[in-house]
Design a protein around this motif. Structure first.
Motif, mmCIF file in Angstrom:
data_model
loop_
_atom_site.group_PDB
_atom_site.id
_atom_site.type_symbol
_atom_site.label_atom_id
_atom_site.label_comp_id
_atom_site.label_asym_id
_atom_site.label_seq_id
_atom_site.Cartn_x
_atom_site.Cartn_y
_atom_site.Cartn_z
ATOM 1 N N ASP A 1 0.807 -1.230 0.000
ATOM 2 C CA ASP A 1 0.000 0.000 0.000
ATOM 3 C C ASP A 1 0.839 1.279 0.000
ATOM 4 O O ASP A 1 0.395 2.307 0.485
ATOM 5 C CB ASP A 1 -0.933 0.005 1.232
ATOM 6 N N LEU A 2 2.054 1.202 -0.578
ATOM 7 C CA LEU A 2 2.909 2.394 -0.529
ATOM 8 C C LEU A 2 2.305 3.579 -1.290
ATOM 9 O O LEU A 2 2.524 4.731 -0.930
ATOM 10 C CB LEU A 2 4.325 2.081 -1.034
ATOM 11 N N LEU A 3 1.512 3.295 -2.322
ATOM 12 C CA LEU A 3 0.843 4.399 -3.040
ATOM 13 C C LEU A 3 -0.124 5.128 -2.098
ATOM 14 O O LEU A 3 -0.243 6.356 -2.139
ATOM 15 C CB LEU A 3 0.093 3.889 -4.275
ATOM 16 N N ASP A 4 -0.793 4.375 -1.237
ATOM 17 C CA ASP A 4 -1.704 4.986 -0.269
ATOM 18 C C ASP A 4 -0.929 5.732 0.812
ATOM 19 O O ASP A 4 -1.353 6.795 1.266
ATOM 20 C CB ASP A 4 -2.597 3.921 0.383
ATOM 21 N N VAL A 5 0.204 5.182 1.221
ATOM 22 C CA VAL A 5 1.050 5.867 2.209
ATOM 23 C C VAL A 5 1.490 7.220 1.630
ATOM 24 O O VAL A 5 1.453 8.247 2.311
ATOM 25 C CB VAL A 5 2.294 5.012 2.586
ATOM 26 N N LYS A 6 1.872 7.216 0.348
ATOM 27 C CA LYS A 6 2.288 8.468 -0.304
ATOM 28 C C LYS A 6 1.148 9.488 -0.333
ATOM 29 O O LYS A 6 1.345 10.676 -0.053
ATOM 30 C CB LYS A 6 2.757 8.189 -1.747
ATOM 31 N N ALA A 7 -0.048 9.004 -0.669
ATOM 32 C CA ALA A 7 -1.212 9.908 -0.744
ATOM 33 C C ALA A 7 -1.521 10.498 0.634
ATOM 34 O O ALA A 7 -1.779 11.706 0.765
ATOM 35 C CB ALA A 7 -2.425 9.152 -1.291
ATOM 36 N N GLU A 8 -1.470 9.654 1.670
ATOM 37 C CA GLU A 8 -1.736 10.136 3.032
ATOM 38 C C GLU A 8 -0.657 11.124 3.472
ATOM 39 O O GLU A 8 -0.940 12.111 4.136
ATOM 40 C CB GLU A 8 -1.774 8.961 4.026
ATOM 41 N N TYR A 9 0.580 10.842 3.103
ATOM 42 C CA TYR A 9 1.691 11.712 3.503
ATOM 43 C C TYR A 9 1.468 13.121 2.957
ATOM 44 O O TYR A 9 1.603 14.112 3.661
ATOM 45 C CB TYR A 9 3.022 11.145 2.996
ATOM 46 N N LYS A 10 1.093 13.168 1.688
ATOM 47 C CA LYS A 10 0.875 14.470 1.048
ATOM 48 C C LYS A 10 -0.278 15.209 1.711
ATOM 49 O O LYS A 10 -0.216 16.416 1.948
ATOM 50 C CB LYS A 10 0.593 14.260 -0.442
ATOM 51 N N LYS A 11 -1.341 14.468 2.015
ATOM 52 C CA LYS A 11 -2.529 15.045 2.650
ATOM 53 C C LYS A 11 -2.185 15.588 4.046
ATOM 54 O O LYS A 11 -2.601 16.673 4.423
ATOM 55 C CB LYS A 11 -3.608 13.954 2.759
ATOM 56 N N MET A 12 -1.398 14.825 4.779
ATOM 57 C CA MET A 12 -1.094 15.186 6.163
ATOM 58 C C MET A 12 -0.022 16.264 6.293
ATOM 59 O O MET A 12 -0.073 17.078 7.202
ATOM 60 C CB MET A 12 -0.658 13.931 6.952
ATOM 61 N N TYR A 13 0.951 16.260 5.411
ATOM 62 C CA TYR A 13 2.112 17.144 5.606
ATOM 63 C C TYR A 13 2.299 18.190 4.501
ATOM 64 O O TYR A 13 3.231 18.982 4.556
ATOM 65 C CB TYR A 13 3.388 16.317 5.800
#
Length: 331
Positions: free
Chosen positions: A291-303
């Motif tokens: 799920d690294l694509l989802d981790v990337k999406a969340e990272y952008k959203k959060m930070y």
């Protein structure tokens, strides 16, 4: 409130703890793959004067883990040596660690990380919490099997000698990967055990969290909020402390979203003094086909910035290049 809306949406969103697909991974199988050719190219890159690091990076980040296992076999058939031994002989430091991680089967890598976290003086609880909160039952079973095969001991027995108290009980409950369904009105039980008379009944609380049927746990988060007026995480944070609090908050975060929890772990690993390379390696490698694509999406959203650019800013050299290749496209 925004959070309540989030919780309602939660009930329908997929979970990394139950979805067994690699569609959200950043690394895919290479079409037209040839293990023998790759093994020969790796051998050439390490023989002679100086190692061609770029070849090592391109091949090992451009194949799935299953394909890397076939490369390891082809490499050993031709050279009589293991690829891991040669990588360890020809590279060093964080770069060596990440290449070895890439050619290690996932359950074995989790097992190695577990052993590393429990070795030496003092247990690295943050690593244990991250592993047991974010892995699916299937992954924990595989880790447990790998640990038994490697050490001859059971994972649970090992944990019992490493952790204690309510924190230890909760961690062991997670490690026992019980997947049986628990039919109770979660919110009510937790409210009784929690806000009303906290401290008397942690065991009930731990029992519910460790059975982790994701739909039921998510339903519980929603019910808890409407019953007590605050989120379960807020309750845990105000009522508990120390490692037990850290573990239960991690479990609640993972019930909501494993990728968001891991994005936060990555951010913490890159903040402050010095970068925690072992955390970056572990998370990027272990999630690369999940799920690294989802981790990337969340990272952008959060930070507000991409994981790619954060990694680029915080790491360098061949090690940094390898992380960026695993990350995939610059987003």
């Amino acid at each position: 409130s925004v959070f309540q809306d989030d919780l309602d949406l939660l009930l329908d969103s997929p979970s990394s703890l139950t979805v067994a697909s690699s569609a959200r991974g950043s690394i895919k199988e290479k079409p037209g793959f040839n293990a023998g050719e790759d093994a020969a190219a790796l051998r050439k890159a390490m023989e002679g004067i100086g190692t061609t690091e770029k070849t090592l990076i391109d091949i090992l980040t451009g194949r799935s883990n299953a394909q890397r296992q076939l490369i390891c076999k082809a490499y050993q058939d031709v050279t009589g040596r293991t690829l891991v031994d040669d990588l360890e002989g020809d590279t060093h430091g964080d770069f060596e660690d990440i290449l070895v991680a890439l050619v290690t089967p996932p359950a074995q890598f989790d097992c190695d990380e577990y052993i590393r976290a429990t070795k030496g003086a003092g247990t690295t609880d943050r690593t244990l919490i991250e592993i047991f909160a974010s892995r699916s039952n299937k992954q924990i079973k595989a880790l447990s099997d790998a640990y038994l095969a490697k050490t001859g001991n059971s994972l649970i027995d090992s944990l019992k000698s490493e952790v204690s108290g309510d924190y230890g009980k909760a961690l062991i409950a997670l490690a026992e990967f019980k997947s049986s369904e628990v039919h109770v009105v979660f919110g009510q039980v937790l409210y009784e055990a929690g806000e009303k008379k906290w401290g008397t009944d942690e065991s009930k609380f731990i029992d519910i969290l460790s059975h982790r049927s994701i739909p039921q746990l998510r339903q519980m988060l929603v019910e808890y909020k409407s019953l007590s007026g605050k989120t379960l995480q807020e309750s845990i944070e105000s009522e508990m402390s120390g490692k037990l609090e850290d573990l239960l908050v991690a479990v609640v975060k993972c019930v909501k979203s494993v990728p968001a929890y891991l994005a936060e772990r990555l951010n913490k690993g890159m903040k402050g003094m010095g970068t925690n390379e072992s955390t970056l390696t572990r998370i990027l490698v272990s999630r690369s086909e999940i799920d690294l694509l989802d981790v990337k999406a969340e990272y952008k959203k959060m930070y507000g910035c991409s994981l790619y650019s954060a990694v680029e800013a915080e790491t360098s050299g061949d090690y940094g290049q390898t992380l960026l290749k695993i990350c995939g496209e610059k987003d």
